[in-house]
Design an enzyme around this catalytic site. Sequence first.
Site, PDB file in Angstrom:
ATOM      1  N   TYR A  73       4.254  21.547 -35.417  1.00 19.17           N
ATOM      2  CA  TYR A  73       3.090  20.926 -36.056  1.00 19.17           C
ATOM      3  C   TYR A  73       3.370  20.470 -37.479  1.00 19.17           C
ATOM      4  CZ  TYR A  73       1.666  25.791 -37.519  1.00 19.17           C
ATOM      5  OH  TYR A  73       1.586  27.061 -38.007  1.00 19.17           O
ATOM      6  N   GLU A  74       2.430  19.676 -37.986  1.00 26.02           N
ATOM      7  CA  GLU A  74       2.545  18.994 -39.285  1.00 26.02           C
ATOM      8  C   GLU A  74       3.761  18.064 -39.321  1.00 26.02           C
ATOM      9  OE1 GLU A  74      -0.061  19.217 -40.592  1.00 26.02           O
ATOM     10  OE2 GLU A  74      -0.840  21.151 -39.986  1.00 26.02           O
ATOM     11  N   GLY A  75       4.041  17.443 -38.183  1.00 20.97           N
ATOM     12  CA  GLY A  75       5.197  16.567 -38.063  1.00 20.97           C
ATOM     13  C   GLY A  75       6.367  17.350 -37.525  1.00 20.97           C
TER      14      GLY A  75
END
Length: 592
Positions: A437-439
């Site tokens: 997550y978050e890229g």
Amino acid sequence: MATYKAPLREYKFMLHELFGVEEVSSWPGLEDATPEIFDAVLEEASKICENVLFPINRSGDEEGCTFENGVVRTPKGFKEAYDAFREGGWTSLSAHPEYGGQGLPHVLSFLVEEMICSTNMSFGMYPGLSGGAYNAIAAHASDELKQKYLPKLASGEWAGTMNLTEPHCGTDLGLIRTKAEPNGDGSYAITGTKIFISAGEHDLTENIVHLVLAKLPDAPPGVRGISLFIVPKYLDGDGGPKRNSLACGSIEHKMGIKASSTCVMNFDGATGWLCGEPHKGLKAMFTMMNTARLGVGIQGLGVAETSYQSARAYAQDRLQGRALTGTKYPEKPADPLLVHPDVRRMLLTMKSQVEGGRALAVWIGKEIDKAKHHPDPAEREAADDLVSLITPIIKAYLTDMGSESCNTGMQVFGGHGYIREWGMEQLVRDARIAQIYEGTNGIQALDLVGRKMPMHMGRLLRRFFHPVDAYIREASQKPELQEFILPVAKAFARLQQITAFIAQKGLADPDEAGAAATDYLQLFALVAVGYLWTRMVEVSLPKVDGEDGLFYRGKIATARFYVTRVLPQTNAHAAAIMAGAKPLMEMEDAAF
């Protein structure tokens, strides 16, 4: 059970001996951030993390969040823990005093976050998301919106979220379909569905402030048409809070961080307010994302520390076999696992990566404070450049390291590590999401190679290369550092050569840059950590015979392990990069 004790001695070494944080208190706005304050805050944070958060980590995992009739309930003990956390002022640590915050440095917040993630990663998601929302509103919203939302976020009375991902699009935010229609009174009606929304609904706070990406009716196509909106769960209505037209549709059943609610959020004409300028939401989003990416890197560091401590304790206590060179503990029926070379290899790999990764995080934490508070504009710019460059490295390297360390810790435990009661399998499950997550970490690598490397004609790269090169030249003249600095110097030269190779190849064929990206990020991280380990050795050498000599001798031995057994991985990454894109791209799609 998993074992954890806040590594306060490590923190003091990083802050006071390696990076000299006393300098921070000389910068405007941080005058109260004395070394004594750093130590006192960390000591108090260790108490709530060890005594309040850690005891509910396993039970929170086993119970998970529940969803019924649109209501999400966190596991037993979480509401009480959050209340204690909020009342202790931990949500306001680095928030601005104007909004009720304590205004303490980000570098201090990083270490508090590490303790939180070490003891209860799921719990840390709730205040962590609020911090990202706070930063975005502080940077981009109108003064009126700041005054309304920031004090409540700083106090922890309200929580915050990020609503980016939709069912049909993740990284490619230009595809979002959520709409924002003007209401004619300065507000907007937000309609759409968002997925994977961490802390989107819960019972910890009286309100939840959603930051939502949406498109205005006149939005240009793609990412140039994204705007950011503040959409609270409750509005200010006559006679009390009025529920906004939004709801949680369901929560996800996940591999890990089960005590953190991951929600599908439905917005049905919900009232929201523009945060920042129309169609400039991408810039505002990156304020949230950069905060979140650094925070996720700290998550990887936190779980890795707990894995190392747990594996170390197990290896010291578990009796299995005899040492290869003969019995070490004749008074016992067998020697502890710690005598075996392969167990020591695993523990030293974890220790060298965790402590090196922490040095990287503390370094960049201090640079964040410098970029914001240093009185010299040139120093602020240089620090901001370095933070921008290293942010994707912290996110990807520390989370890869965190997941690897948790798996390695489980391996030290053997069969017991696979059994729930020992706590290691939860660490493995919790750590895994941080790489996604978050890229995803692949996206972080593309950000490093595609955006950060060429930015400002290579200026960001020079913020790292020039001081490291100067340090290597200076350290190479010191005989006591030779065995450490020479391997780092060779790896650094390799990094410079590979950087030039990628720059040249990538200009001609973007696939070349894309094929090299992940190996390049790992190569860069290994070199950066090697540089920091040499600095740690330089600090430690004069103190090996002092009162705390064992600590410093341990630092030097760990550094020696890193430069001889971990840093050589740079050779493999360089070779993979030099192979180019052909081995990846020549395969016909149908042949997969």
